[in-house]
Design an enzyme around this catalytic site. Structure first.
Site, PDB file in Angstrom:
ATOM      1  N   ASP A 118     -18.191  -1.789 -12.554  1.00 40.44           N
ATOM      2  CA  ASP A 118     -19.045  -2.688 -11.773  1.00 40.44           C
ATOM      3  C   ASP A 118     -18.910  -2.318 -10.302  1.00 40.44           C
ATOM      4  OD1 ASP A 118     -19.981  -5.063 -10.296  1.00 40.44           O
ATOM      5  OD2 ASP A 118     -20.078  -5.981 -12.268  1.00 40.44           O
ATOM      6  N   GLN A 175     -26.850 -14.873 -14.608  1.00 41.38           N
ATOM      7  CA  GLN A 175     -27.190 -13.465 -14.879  1.00 41.38           C
ATOM      8  C   GLN A 175     -28.079 -12.942 -13.765  1.00 41.38           C
ATOM      9  OE1 GLN A 175     -29.391 -12.788 -18.538  1.00 41.38           O
ATOM     10  NE2 GLN A 175     -29.114 -10.579 -18.452  1.00 41.38           N
ATOM     11  N   HIS A 189     -25.297  -7.354 -20.961  1.00 39.58           N
ATOM     12  CA  HIS A 189     -24.033  -6.660 -20.684  1.00 39.58           C
ATOM     13  C   HIS A 189     -22.859  -7.618 -20.827  1.00 39.58           C
ATOM     14  CE1 HIS A 189     -25.712  -8.285 -16.937  1.00 39.58           C
ATOM     15  NE2 HIS A 189     -24.469  -8.545 -16.569  1.00 39.58           N
ATOM     16  N   HIS A 220     -19.080  -8.273 -19.173  1.00 38.18           N
ATOM     17  CA  HIS A 220     -18.118  -7.984 -18.120  1.00 38.18           C
ATOM     18  C   HIS A 220     -16.740  -7.935 -18.774  1.00 38.18           C
ATOM     19  CE1 HIS A 220     -20.794  -9.218 -14.676  1.00 38.18           C
ATOM     20  NE2 HIS A 220     -21.382  -9.896 -15.652  1.00 38.18           N
TER      21      HIS A 220
HETATM   22  P1  DGP Z   1     -24.623 -10.437 -14.048  1.00 40.26           P
HETATM   23  O1  DGP Z   1     -24.602 -11.415 -12.900  1.00 40.26           O
HETATM   24  O2  DGP Z   1     -23.878 -10.943 -15.247  1.00 40.26           O
HETATM   25  O3  DGP Z   1     -26.054 -10.016 -14.384  1.00 40.26           O
HETATM   26  O4  DGP Z   1     -23.819  -9.160 -13.552  1.00 40.26           O
HETATM   27  C1  DGP Z   1     -24.410  -8.015 -13.017  1.00 40.26           C
HETATM   28  C2  DGP Z   1     -23.291  -7.172 -12.454  1.00 40.26           C
HETATM   29  O5  DGP Z   1     -23.824  -5.889 -12.183  1.00 40.26           O
HETATM   30  C3  DGP Z   1     -22.689  -7.682 -11.140  1.00 40.26           C
HETATM   31  O6  DGP Z   1     -21.295  -7.915 -11.324  1.00 40.26           O
HETATM   32  C4  DGP Z   1     -22.906  -6.564 -10.146  1.00 40.26           C
HETATM   33  C5  DGP Z   1     -23.213  -5.379 -11.016  1.00 40.26           C
HETATM   34  N1  DGP Z   1     -24.139  -4.436 -10.430  1.00 40.26           N
HETATM   35  C6  DGP Z   1     -25.297  -4.730  -9.779  1.00 40.26           C
HETATM   36  N2  DGP Z   1     -25.916  -3.590  -9.392  1.00 40.26           N
HETATM   37  C7  DGP Z   1     -25.147  -2.566  -9.834  1.00 40.26           C
HETATM   38  C8  DGP Z   1     -25.275  -1.143  -9.740  1.00 40.26           C
HETATM   39  O7  DGP Z   1     -26.214  -0.582  -9.188  1.00 40.26           O
HETATM   40  N3  DGP Z   1     -24.264  -0.414 -10.300  1.00 40.26           N
HETATM   41  C9  DGP Z   1     -23.192  -0.992 -10.932  1.00 40.26           C
HETATM   42  N4  DGP Z   1     -22.277  -0.176 -11.425  1.00 40.26           N
HETATM   43  N5  DGP Z   1     -23.047  -2.327 -11.027  1.00 40.26           N
HETATM   44  C10 DGP Z   1     -24.019  -3.100 -10.488  1.00 40.26           C
END
Ligand code: DGP
Length: 139
Positions: A33, A96, A102, A104
């Site tokens: 993340d 979300q 996904h 975590h």
């Molecule tokens: P959620 O709120 O459950 O949809 O979590 C989305 C997660 O994705 C959040 O913890 C931040 C992460 N995230 C957002 N953009 C990116 C990205 O471009 N790359 C990665 N690796 N993670 C990302």
């Protein structure tokens, strides 16, 4: 609502955006993340284009939980943490932010507070050494 093929995780799956990858199989991809709640915060996503648990096929759900279990084991072993928290959010009202299903995977140590996820960005170079420990512990 129809699946948004322009979401960030769909773009990572298509190789249009980079990610610090942990694990990939025919049905799932796992990567660090970029806005972690805690060091070692890892995400596991399906290759199936599904927004949430409600639209995911049962085959996709099986593949996702199997990959999540494998990654959770590697996080626990590789980062030597006593606990691992799994979080899976469905819908904006649940928090979300990326509309592609996904899990975590969060390493947990007693007494160490979680930050809110999705806030502060961490550079790939800082994520890589932690990712290497998780990768090395994959079984
Ligand atoms: P959620 O709120 O459950 O949809 O979590 C989305 C997660 O994705 C959040 O913890 C931040 C992460 N995230 C957002 N953009 C990116 C990205 O471009 N790359 C990665 N690796 N993670 C990302």
């Amino acid at each position: 609502m129809p699946y948004d093929a322009g979401n960030i995780f769909a773009r990572i799956l298509r190789g249009e955006l980079p990610a610090v990858t942990i694990h990939e199989d025919a049905d799932t991809l796992s990567f660090m993340d970029i806005m972690p709640s805690v060091e070692g915060h890892t995400l596991v996503i399906t290759k199936e284009p599904a927004e949430d648990i409600f639209s995911l096929s049962s085959g996709g759900a099986g593949a996702l939980i199997r990959a999540t279990q494998r990654v959770a084991r590697a996080v626990k072993k590789g980062l030597d943490c006593p606990g691992v928290m799994l979080i899976q959010l469905n819908g904006a009202a649940a928090g979300q932010s990326v509309p592609h299903i996904h899990f975590h995977v969060l390493p947990r140590h007693a007494g160490l507070d979680l930050k809110l996820h999705g806030r502060a960005m961490v550079e790939a170079e800082k994520l890589e050494p932690v990712a290497a420990k998780i990768r090395a512990a994959l079984e």
